[in-house]
Design a protein around this motif. Structure first.
Motif, short mmCIF file in Angstrom:
data_model
loop_
_atom_site.label_atom_id
_atom_site.label_comp_id
_atom_site.label_asym_id
_atom_site.label_seq_id
_atom_site.Cartn_x
_atom_site.Cartn_y
_atom_site.Cartn_z
N MET A 74 2.25 -1.32 -13.55
CA MET A 74 2.74 -0.61 -12.36
C MET A 74 3.80 -1.46 -11.65
SD MET A 74 -0.89 0.77 -10.84
CE MET A 74 -0.15 1.46 -9.39
N SER A 75 4.71 -0.80 -10.97
CA SER A 75 5.73 -1.49 -10.19
C SER A 75 5.08 -2.30 -9.08
CB SER A 75 6.71 -0.47 -9.61
OG SER A 75 7.45 -1.06 -8.56
N MET A 76 5.57 -3.53 -8.88
CA MET A 76 5.02 -4.37 -7.82
C MET A 76 5.21 -3.72 -6.45
SD MET A 76 3.77 -7.24 -9.07
CE MET A 76 4.04 -8.68 -8.06
N THR A 77 6.31 -3.00 -6.29
CA THR A 77 6.55 -2.32 -5.02
C THR A 77 5.52 -1.24 -4.78
OG1 THR A 77 8.91 -2.73 -5.34
CG2 THR A 77 8.30 -1.12 -3.67
N ILE A 78 5.21 -0.47 -5.83
CA ILE A 78 4.20 0.59 -5.71
C ILE A 78 2.84 -0.04 -5.41
CG2 ILE A 78 3.03 2.44 -6.93
CD1 ILE A 78 5.91 3.05 -6.23
N VAL A 79 2.53 -1.14 -6.11
CA VAL A 79 1.26 -1.82 -5.86
C VAL A 79 1.17 -2.27 -4.40
CG1 VAL A 79 -0.07 -3.90 -6.39
CG2 VAL A 79 0.92 -2.55 -8.24
N GLY A 80 2.27 -2.80 -3.88
CA GLY A 80 2.29 -3.25 -2.49
C GLY A 80 2.04 -2.12 -1.52
N PHE A 81 2.67 -0.96 -1.76
CA PHE A 81 2.47 0.18 -0.86
C PHE A 81 1.04 0.70 -0.95
CE2 PHE A 81 7.23 0.79 -1.06
CZ PHE A 81 7.43 0.50 0.27
N ILE A 82 0.48 0.72 -2.17
CA ILE A 82 -0.91 1.19 -2.33
C ILE A 82 -1.86 0.30 -1.54
CG2 ILE A 82 -2.80 1.39 -4.00
CD1 ILE A 82 -0.72 2.29 -6.06
N TRP A 83 -1.68 -1.01 -1.68
CA TRP A 83 -2.59 -1.93 -0.99
C TRP A 83 -2.34 -1.94 0.51
CZ3 TRP A 83 -6.95 -4.50 -2.06
CH2 TRP A 83 -7.36 -4.52 -3.39
N ARG A 84 -1.13 -1.68 0.95
CA ARG A 84 -0.89 -1.58 2.38
C ARG A 84 -1.65 -0.40 2.96
NH1 ARG A 84 5.16 -1.62 4.68
NH2 ARG A 84 5.12 0.58 4.09
N PHE A 85 -1.71 0.69 2.20
CA PHE A 85 -2.48 1.85 2.63
C PHE A 85 -3.97 1.51 2.64
CE2 PHE A 85 -4.95 5.61 1.44
CZ PHE A 85 -4.62 6.46 2.48
N ILE A 86 -4.44 0.77 1.61
CA ILE A 86 -5.87 0.41 1.55
C ILE A 86 -6.24 -0.48 2.72
CG2 ILE A 86 -7.57 -0.90 0.22
CD1 ILE A 86 -6.14 0.06 -2.32
N PHE A 87 -5.39 -1.50 3.01
CA PHE A 87 -5.71 -2.44 4.09
C PHE A 87 -5.69 -1.76 5.47
CE2 PHE A 87 -4.27 -5.99 1.19
CZ PHE A 87 -5.54 -6.54 1.09
N SER A 88 -5.00 -0.67 5.58
CA SER A 88 -4.94 0.01 6.89
C SER A 88 -5.89 1.21 6.91
CB SER A 88 -3.50 0.43 7.20
OG SER A 88 -2.97 1.21 6.13
N SER A 89 -5.46 2.32 6.35
CA SER A 89 -6.26 3.55 6.41
C SER A 89 -7.54 3.45 5.59
CB SER A 89 -5.42 4.73 5.91
OG SER A 89 -4.25 4.86 6.67
N GLY A 90 -7.48 2.84 4.41
CA GLY A 90 -8.66 2.74 3.55
C GLY A 90 -9.76 1.93 4.19
N PHE A 91 -9.41 0.80 4.79
CA PHE A 91 -10.43 -0.03 5.43
C PHE A 91 -10.98 0.63 6.69
CE2 PHE A 91 -9.91 -4.60 3.69
CZ PHE A 91 -9.98 -4.10 2.40
N ASP A 92 -10.16 1.43 7.39
CA ASP A 92 -10.65 2.16 8.56
C ASP A 92 -11.74 3.15 8.15
OD1 ASP A 92 -8.98 0.78 10.20
OD2 ASP A 92 -7.44 2.34 10.28
N THR A 93 -11.52 3.81 7.03
CA THR A 93 -12.52 4.76 6.53
C THR A 93 -13.80 4.05 6.12
OG1 THR A 93 -10.73 6.15 5.71
CG2 THR A 93 -12.92 6.60 4.86
N LEU A 94 -13.65 2.90 5.43
CA LEU A 94 -14.83 2.13 5.02
C LEU A 94 -15.58 1.61 6.23
CD1 LEU A 94 -13.30 0.16 1.99
CD2 LEU A 94 -15.03 1.96 1.90
#
Length: 289
Positions: free
Chosen positions: A115-135
């Motif tokens: 996967m593109s490093m840029t795509i990976v970065g955006f995915i994890w930025r979403f996880i660290f923000s919205s994903g962790f809020d849900t968890l």
């Protein structure tokens, strides 16, 4: 005689396009970068102003932010090499065994690497923000309450975690190739001699795996030193510039702050540091092997 002349012409003219391409794309920009490092230029003005060693003085006296980015890159490199190689070796030892889901797990671990490093970065930025809020809402665990990208220390940890996670599959493949190349009769002989699992790993497998370990260590070193796009996508160097790597700092100075001369000087200094470091590491691994 005629055949020899044709072979001589072929040996001269066939590599010529490739040499011209490499020269234009790599060597000429490198030489020009060395020239611009002695100038003050914004990349737009017609004539750069010669200022001697002023850019290098700014780098080593703290006028530029180079030393802080160098420290960040050094810490990231050490942790990346350590965690990537330990985790990849442990998983490779597990995945080299014959069980039903081995090939499936190998594929799953390798997917992030393609996967593109840029795509990976955006995915994890979403996880660290919205994903962790849900968890946090579902588990109420304090770890998901932390600001992973908003606190300098946690932002560094986040960048390291994402970098290791993205690269893990590649090093697993290299270690699996090295493990499968070890002669099975040596492993079986150690079993017959009564060697326990840990003793077999320490005294038989790891010494025979030394070439693969050297390759993985060297490649993880070079990959971590040039970390750029994953930080750009994940934190953009923040918060408060705490996650700027050297390469991202050079990009910022040269193309965002329009200090092309300073960026060129930083590139030259970083090139010399990387050159020395890689040579030292190669000599160490060569003597160990």
């Amino acid at each position: 005689m005629k055949k020899q002349k044709v072979e001589l012409l072929e040996s001269v003219f066939y590599p010529l396009p490739a040499l011209l391409f490499v020269g234009v794309m790599i060597y000429i920009p490198f030489v020009l970068s060395g020239y611009y490092s002695f100038t003050e230029w914004n990349g737009i003005a017609r004539a750069p102003k010669f200022i001697g060693l002023a850019n290098f003085k700014a780098i080593f006296t703290g006028g530029a932010d180079f030393l802080r980015t160098l420290l960040f890159t050094f810490k990231y490199t050490v942790l990346f090499m350590l965690f990537t190689n330990i985790a990849a070796l442990a998983l490779a030892i597990a995945l080299v065994k014959k069980f039903r889901l081995a090939n499936t797990l190998r594929g799953l671990f390798f997917i992030p690497y393609i996967m593109s490093m840029t795509i990976v970065g955006f995915i994890w930025r979403f996880i660290f923000s919205s994903g962790f809020d849900t968890l946090l809402a579902n588990t109420n665990l304090g770890i998901f309450r932390w600001s992973w990208l908003g606190t300098p220390n946690l932002a560094f940890v986040s960048v390291t975690i994402v970098g290791v996670w993205q690269s893990l599959g590649f090093y697993i493949v290299l270690y699996i190739a090295g493990l499968e190349a070890i002669p099975q009769d040596i492993i079986e002989a150690s079993v017959v001699d009564g060697a326990s699992g840990f003793l077999r790993l320490r005294s038989v497998i790891l010494p025979l795996l030394a070439p693969s370990i050297s390759t993985c260590m060297f490649m993880s070193l070079t990959n971590s030193l040039k970390v750029f796009d994953i930080i750009l996508a994940l934190t953009r160097g923040g918060p408060a510039g705490s996650t700027y790597s050297v390469t991202l700092g050079i990009y910022r100075d040269a193309f965002q702050n329009n200090r092309y001369g300073l960026g060129s000087a930083e590139s030259l200094v970083f090139f010399i540091i990387v050159l020395i470091l890689t040579q030292v590491v190669m000599r160490v691994f060569k003597s160990e092997n």
